[in-house]
Design a protein around this motif. Structure first.
Motif, mmCIF file in Angstrom:
data_model
loop_
_atom_site.group_PDB
_atom_site.id
_atom_site.type_symbol
_atom_site.label_atom_id
_atom_site.label_comp_id
_atom_site.label_asym_id
_atom_site.label_seq_id
_atom_site.Cartn_x
_atom_site.Cartn_y
_atom_site.Cartn_z
ATOM 1 N N LEU A 52 0.949 -1.498 -0.252
ATOM 2 C CA LEU A 52 0.180 -0.006 0.386
ATOM 3 C C LEU A 52 0.784 1.465 -0.151
ATOM 4 N N LEU A 53 0.662 2.665 -0.701
ATOM 5 C CA LEU A 53 0.855 3.986 -0.445
ATOM 6 C C LEU A 53 -0.141 4.665 0.565
ATOM 7 N N PRO A 54 1.228 5.777 0.956
ATOM 8 C CA PRO A 54 0.888 6.516 1.623
ATOM 9 C C PRO A 54 -0.995 7.385 0.937
ATOM 10 N N THR A 55 -1.485 7.858 1.200
ATOM 11 C CA THR A 55 -3.025 7.978 1.610
ATOM 12 C C THR A 55 -3.946 6.147 0.872
ATOM 13 N N ASP A 56 -2.829 5.321 0.739
ATOM 14 C CA ASP A 56 -4.263 4.030 0.347
ATOM 15 C C ASP A 56 -4.928 4.227 1.877
ATOM 16 N N GLN A 57 -5.698 3.182 1.230
ATOM 17 C CA GLN A 57 -7.015 2.676 2.457
ATOM 18 C C GLN A 57 -6.418 1.804 3.182
ATOM 19 N N ILE A 58 -6.802 1.321 4.939
ATOM 20 C CA ILE A 58 -5.887 0.341 5.355
ATOM 21 C C ILE A 58 -6.851 -0.309 5.374
ATOM 22 N N VAL A 59 -8.108 0.052 6.245
ATOM 23 C CA VAL A 59 -9.066 -0.592 6.864
ATOM 24 C C VAL A 59 -10.256 0.123 7.586
ATOM 25 N N PHE A 60 -11.497 -0.796 6.592
ATOM 26 C CA PHE A 60 -12.599 0.495 7.067
ATOM 27 C C PHE A 60 -13.506 -0.918 8.193
ATOM 28 N N VAL A 61 -13.973 -0.308 9.470
ATOM 29 C CA VAL A 61 -14.937 -0.844 10.431
ATOM 30 C C VAL A 61 -16.128 -0.099 10.309
#
Lengths: 158, 83
Positions: free
Chosen positions: A94-103
């Motif tokens: 992943l790159l900076p500003t990419d989304q990692i997690v959604f809750v």
């Protein structure tokens, strides 16, 4: 409280990005008056080691990750009156500003959604077997576990 | 028995998983760690940091006292950093 109740739960571990508005819309289909969601995003700088992050790679323990998240979500809906929950966690590069997690959590009233979303996220940070490695031109560094994340879970002890 | 390694532990040991035949006298995680330490120094270098290592048996967190058998899947990994 009914300990045997079940609610719609979606748990996904994936390389692909996710669409926050689409996921929120799905939660809206549950009997709901409130939706609270959290999105974690890749930072471009690690303050702890004073270093630029060019990319980040996430790995996990397939099978155990899903089991641990299921346990956390189950504890959450046994404790709060919520009507649905979604956890999506990305893996891979992943790159900076990419989304990692959604809750995301739906409930009839807002406080249950706020609290359970916070609870799920706190426990995910301390129990779900994911590991991040930060990369830039000069180095590749496995991220150290943040002790303040363990501290954060203490507020949920009954 | 299958043993899985993740994150920096995988890199230090040089493999992500391995199959071993559990010796009869190895009955707990603690005894498994001693057994692996005697195989070579790569394991020793990892397990000397035992306070930084989490353990799972069959995808559930456990302790060094947990009893194990040849059919189990064991995992060694550092404290987690997702989210």
């Amino acid at each position: 409280m009914d300990q045997k109740k079940t609610i719609p739960v979606k748990i996904k571990i994936q390389n692909d990005d996710f669409d926050v508005s689409k996921e929120t819309k799905i939660l809206q289909e549950n009997q709901t008056g409130a939706i609270v969601s959290f999105v974690g995003v890749v930072r471009g700088f690690d303050e702890k080691i004073n270093s630029v992050i060019e990319s980040m790679t996430l790995e996990h323990y397939p099978g155990m990750t899903e089991l641990e998240i299921k346990k956390i979500v189950k504890q959450s809906y046994e404790r709060w009156d919520i009507t649905g929950a979604t956890v999506i966690h990305r893996i891979g590069k992943l790159l900076p500003t990419d989304q990692i997690v959604f809750v995301g959590v739906s409930s009839r009233h807002r406080q249950n959604a706020f609290d359970s979303c916070n609870f799920i996220m706190d426990w995910l940070k301390t129990k779900a077997p994911f590991w991040k490695v930060e990369e830039n031109d000069h180095q590749k560094k496995w991220v150290d576990h943040n002790l303040s994340d363990d501290e954060a879970t203490k507020k949920w002890s009954i | 028995m299958i043993i899985k390694y993740f994150s920096w532990i995988k890199e230090h040991i040089g493999k992500s998983e391995e199959l071993i035949e559990l010796p009869d006298d190895v009955k707990t995680i603690s005894e498994l760690i001693n057994y692996l330490n005697n195989l070579n120094d790569d394991y020793k270098k990892v397990f000397v940091k035992k306070d930084l290592i989490k353990i799972a048996v069959n995808k559930t967190y456990c302790s060094v006292e947990t009893k194990i058998s040849n059919n189990d899947e064991i995992a060694f990994f550092p404290p987690v950093t997702g989210g």
